[in-house]
Design an enzyme around this catalytic site. Structure first.
Site, PDB file in Angstrom:
ATOM      1  N   ARG A   1      11.217   9.477  12.982  1.00 17.50           N
ATOM      2  CA  ARG A   1       9.776   9.040  12.290  1.00 17.50           C
ATOM      3  C   ARG A   1       9.897   7.730  12.503  1.00 17.50           C
ATOM      4  NH1 ARG A   1       7.739  11.185   6.461  1.00 17.50           N
ATOM      5  NH2 ARG A   1       9.520   9.867   5.665  1.00 17.50           N
TER       6      ARG A   1
ATOM      7  N   LYS B   1      -0.937  13.355   4.902  1.00 18.20           N
ATOM      8  CA  LYS B   1      -2.008  12.476   5.561  1.00 18.20           C
ATOM      9  C   LYS B   1      -1.851  12.601   7.036  1.00 18.20           C
ATOM     10  CE  LYS B   1      -1.553   9.144   1.740  1.00 18.20           C
ATOM     11  NZ  LYS B   1      -1.076   8.032   1.388  1.00 18.20           N
TER      12      LYS B   1
ATOM     13  N   THR C   1      -3.513  12.427  -0.456  1.00 20.39           N
ATOM     14  CA  THR C   1      -2.275  11.689  -0.767  1.00 20.39           C
ATOM     15  C   THR C   1      -1.010  12.707  -0.250  1.00 20.39           C
ATOM     16  OG1 THR C   1      -1.203  10.717  -2.513  1.00 20.39           O
ATOM     17  CG2 THR C   1      -2.217  12.825  -2.933  1.00 20.39           C
TER      18      THR C   1
ATOM     19  N   ASP D   1      -4.881   2.675   3.207  1.00 17.23           N
ATOM     20  CA  ASP D   1      -3.609   2.391   2.545  1.00 17.23           C
ATOM     21  C   ASP D   1      -3.091   0.961   2.572  1.00 17.23           C
ATOM     22  OD1 ASP D   1      -3.224   4.693   0.657  1.00 17.23           O
ATOM     23  OD2 ASP D   1      -1.870   5.691   2.017  1.00 17.23           O
TER      24      ASP D   1
ATOM     25  N   GLY E   1      10.453   3.446   4.129  1.00 13.95           N
ATOM     26  CA  GLY E   1       9.429   4.499   4.215  1.00 13.95           C
ATOM     27  C   GLY E   1       8.312   4.544   5.077  1.00 13.95           C
ATOM     28  N   ALA E   2       8.645   5.312   6.244  1.00 14.56           N
ATOM     29  CA  ALA E   2       7.858   5.476   7.636  1.00 14.56           C
ATOM     30  C   ALA E   2       6.817   6.777   7.334  1.00 14.56           C
ATOM     31  CB  ALA E   2       8.582   5.442   8.637  1.00 14.56           C
ATOM     32  N   GLY E   3       6.262   7.085   6.161  1.00 10.24           N
ATOM     33  CA  GLY E   3       5.489   8.125   6.247  1.00 10.24           C
ATOM     34  C   GLY E   3       3.918   7.881   6.142  1.00 10.24           C
ATOM     35  N   GLY E   4       2.978   8.658   5.850  1.00  9.58           N
ATOM     36  CA  GLY E   4       1.693   8.358   5.807  1.00  9.58           C
ATOM     37  C   GLY E   4       1.328   6.915   5.355  1.00  9.58           C
TER      38      GLY E   4
END
Length: 269
Positions: free
Chosen positions: A165, A75, A71, A112, A136-139
């Site tokens: 990102r 990631k 989490t 996810d 939100g362009a994270g994991g």
């Protein structure tokens, strides 16, 4: 409800993150192991970025440790530690789950997105053909973006304060050859579906991830946050009459996929 006789033969799995108190999976995944007749547990491990590599190096040597769930914020870093990965994990460069390979090392996947889309569909909404906005362009956001594209959204706009990102994710997704994909903003005007994949709302006083005053009551709003169970964004969307899905509902849709992956026995394990 868990009925597990812990012994030295019990197999170990961990979930790593920082923070970690918000995760729901230790009880749920352990119960799923029990229900499937498998002698194993999942335990939470809080570890920061500076010490993650040392933990994973040690985990590789722990012979009764079979799997790692990942989490925030690990990631992308955990992907770099995998010896092999699924096609979607390789495209995204991130994983949220890893299992030990028979020949050594770890095999990773990122599911996810399957959980998010599963929660949306369980709420009676079909993303196919819709105009979607991802914040939100994270994991987690990367995996959700890919799942939305694969599900058949007509367009996908991506908003992240980290422009580099965001643009990197847009570039990766364009190689899939599906949907019209481009940059977005915190303004949800004109979108059919909005997905929040940021942690905004986990802490008291956090700003909302988007301008809720511009939400339409026909817009579906999904959120990844599990604590609080009803995030401030979902609460605000419901007041406007929007259909919603929560992070807990996403987890419920995700759990089976994670357990399937951890228990899968093939040449990659």
């Amino acid at each position: 409800m868990i009925s597990l006789n812990l012994t030295g033969a019990t197999r170990l799995n961990i979930i790593v993150g920082d923070p970690i108190a918000q995760v729901k999976s230790p009880a749920g995944v352990t119960q799923a192991f029990v229900d499937r007749g498998y002698d194993a547990i999942l335990v939470p491990v809080q570890i920061d970025n500076d010490h993650l590599k040392a933990l994973l190096t040690t985990a590789t040597e722990i012979r009764n440790l079979d799997g790692v769930i990942v989490t925030v914020p690990h990631k992308f870093a955990c992907y770099e530690f995998c010896s092999s990965a699924t096609d979607r994990a390789r495209l995204l460069g991130s994983v949220n789950i890893m299992r030990r390979r028979r020949e050594g090392g770890w095999h990773g996947d990122h599911v996810d997105g399957l959980g998010f889309v599963g929660a949306v569909r369980a709420s009676g909404y079909d993303p196919a053909g819709k105009r979607a906005l991802l914040v939100g362009a994270g994991g987690a956001g990367s995996a959700i973006a890919m799942a939305l594209v694969e599900t058949g959204v007509r367009t996908l706009a991506i908003h992240d304060n980290d422009v580099a990102r965001r643009d990197q994710l847009i570039g990766k997704l364009k190689t899939v050859g599906k949907a019209e994909i481009g940059p977005g903003s915190a303004d949800p005007t004109g979108f059919d579906l909005v997905a929040n994949a940021t942690p905004l709302g986990m802490k008291a006083g956090d700003p909302l991830p988007l301008d809720v005053s511009k939400l339409n009551e026909r817009t579906f709003v999904g959120c990844v946050i599990t604590s609080p169970v009803i995030s401030p964004l979902v609460e605000a969307a419901r007041r406007l009459g929007c259909k919603t899905s929560t992070g807990s509902e996403m987890y419920n849709a995700l759990q089976s996929s994670m357990v399937d992956f951890l228990l899968q026995s093939d040449s990659s394990r």
